[in-house]
Design a protein around this motif. Structure first.
Motif, PDB file in Angstrom:
ATOM      1  N   TYR A 168       0.832  -1.200   0.000  1.00  0.00           N
ATOM      2  CA  TYR A 168       0.000   0.000   0.000  1.00  0.00           C
ATOM      3  C   TYR A 168       0.872   1.256   0.000  1.00  0.00           C
ATOM      4  CZ  TYR A 168      -3.607   3.323   1.488  1.00  0.00           C
ATOM      5  OH  TYR A 168      -4.466   4.380   1.556  1.00  0.00           O
ATOM      6  N   GLU A 187     -10.968   0.736   6.838  1.00  0.00           N
ATOM      7  CA  GLU A 187     -11.485  -0.273   5.922  1.00  0.00           C
ATOM      8  C   GLU A 187     -12.895  -0.711   6.286  1.00  0.00           C
ATOM      9  OE1 GLU A 187      -7.329  -2.564   6.200  1.00  0.00           O
ATOM     10  OE2 GLU A 187      -8.713  -3.496   4.785  1.00  0.00           O
ATOM     11  N   TYR A 241      -9.093   2.641   0.823  1.00  0.00           N
ATOM     12  CA  TYR A 241      -8.989   2.282  -0.593  1.00  0.00           C
ATOM     13  C   TYR A 241      -9.900   3.182  -1.425  1.00  0.00           C
ATOM     14  CZ  TYR A 241      -6.587  -1.765   1.268  1.00  0.00           C
ATOM     15  OH  TYR A 241      -5.706  -2.574   1.925  1.00  0.00           O
TER      16      TYR A 241
END
Length: 407
Positions: A14, A82, A104
């Motif tokens: 990431y 998340e 994300y």
């Protein structure tokens, strides 16, 4: 000077793409990023430095907050979330100066959200949100047209202001509540909203009886809103659980709407209330026209839509002239699905356009509801519109650099 930011994420897959993107884009001039994937190195660095902002995953942030204690209160941080769960807390249970953003998402959108949370380029610090004194301002969003994107605009405004750290309440007053597409509401939550409506109507009936009997009437009902409010993780705001009881929603009166707005505003729990209305002359809409501090009318630039807008506004003026005059004094006009050049004259009631939002081709046939809240182009323009419409009348204050907003 760029914002000094620490990125603390244990997944190197990431971190590396994000760093590569920052260095190769214009964000490299605005962000100075120091990244850590190892917990011990991150904690050691934080004992020796005070960055402007820490952005990290839950485990890294929790470990730092617990180790730093009171020192963590002086450094702002963002959780890369998340699951939409609760924010990590410092020693003693204090949440500190933190907020959450989606982990994300497209990198430009992610970095814009990070910069929006920062006070500005002078020292990289983040300012604390300020609470409104007195009652909370109400932004009413209305349209003479159906299918003009009014609810999409309202929900995106709620989300973007929530991302910036404001406490927003989204009040959907449509008969068919679009918010149900984005909610995990249960039959029990519908019953809770039905109960709230019952309490509001019952109080008004009691008030009428007291008035007829000559008794003193309280100005505000003793109705507790907390049990009826749900947090909406997708829109980053609070709302009432959507109800599928169409007949019940159609029976909400102008007085009911006004009372709901007063209860929400008087709670002083929010920086802004966004009221999403139904049809132009429904009683719920009239209640918003009366109770809102600012009204945003959504228009479309095509011949039929402009004609219908003018007809409905004329009808509103003829049926409710005093309400119409008061509403026009606090009205702003926004063109949705704007392609860059105005092709049709505005209704005579509109003195000019106060904002425009772009046409998003990917929304022509939406098959997944979350797409309506995830367009980087639309979100960028929504933020510009929020600054243009909310700062000048003083409903929401933005820092002079335009990056960090607070109520």
């Amino acid at each position: 000077m760029p914002v000094r930011m620490v990125l603390a994420v244990q997944d190197s897959r990431y971190v590396e793409p994000l760093l590569d993107y920052v260095q190769g884009s214009s964000f490299g001039n605005m962000l100075h990023v120091t990244a850590f994937t190892r917990m011990d190195a991150f904690l050691q660095y934080m004992t020796e430095h005070k960055p402007g902002l820490v952005v990290g995953d839950r485990d890294m942030l929790q470990a730092w907050l617990e180790a730093a204690g009171e020192d963590a209160r002086h450094i702002a941080w963002l959780l890369l979330s998340e699951d939409g769960g609760a924010l990590p807390s410092a020693r003693g249970g204090e949440p500190g100066r933190g907020a959450a953003i989606a982990k994300y998402q497209p990198l430009p959108q992610l970095l814009e959200a990070v910069l929006a949370y920062c006070k500005g380029p002078l020292n990289g610090a983040v300012s604390e949100p300020k609470r409104h004194s007195g009652t909370t301002p109400v932004l009413g969003i209305a349209s003479p047209l159906g299918g003009c994107g009014k609810s999409t605009i309202a929900m995106n405004m709620a989300k973007q202001l929530g991302v910036l750290g404001l406490r927003v309440f989204y009040l959907n007053l449509e008969t068919a509540n679009t918010g149900a597409l984005f909610s995990s509401g249960t039959p029990e939550s519908e019953q809770r909203f039905s109960r709230l409506l019952y309490n509001v109507k019952a109080w008004q009936e009691e008030n009428i009886a007291k008035r007829q009997a000559g008794a003193q009437r309280p100005e505000m009902p003793d109705v507790e809103l907390g049990p009826f409010i749900v947090k909406h993780p997708g829109m980053k705001c609070d709302t009432f659980a959507p109800s599928q009881q169409v007949q019940e929603l159609m029976e909400i009166t102008e007085a009911d709407t006004g009372l709901l707005l007063k209860l929400l505003a008087a709670s002083d729990e929010y920086d802004l209330i966004i009221a999403d209305t139904g049809g132009c002359i429904e009683e719920r809409t009239l209640g918003v026209l009366e109770g809102a501090d600012l009204l945003m009318w959504v228009l479309l630039d095509d011949l039929v839509s402009m004609y219908k807008s003018g007809v409905w506004l004329n009808y509103l003026e003829s049926r409710h002239p005093e309400l119409f005059r008061n509403a026009m004094g606090k009205s702003r006009y926004v063109m949705n699905r704007f392609t860059g050049q105005l092709a049709n004259p505005l209704p005579w009631q509109a003195s000019g356009l106060d904002g425009a939002l772009p046409y998003i081709p990917s929304w022509k046939q939406v098959h997944q509801e979350d797409l309506l809240l995830c367009s980087p182009i639309f979100q960028r323009e929504i933020l510009k519109l929020c600054r243009a419409l909310l700062e000048k009348p003083g409903l929401v204050s933005f820092h002079a650099d335009g990056d960090r907003a607070y109520g």
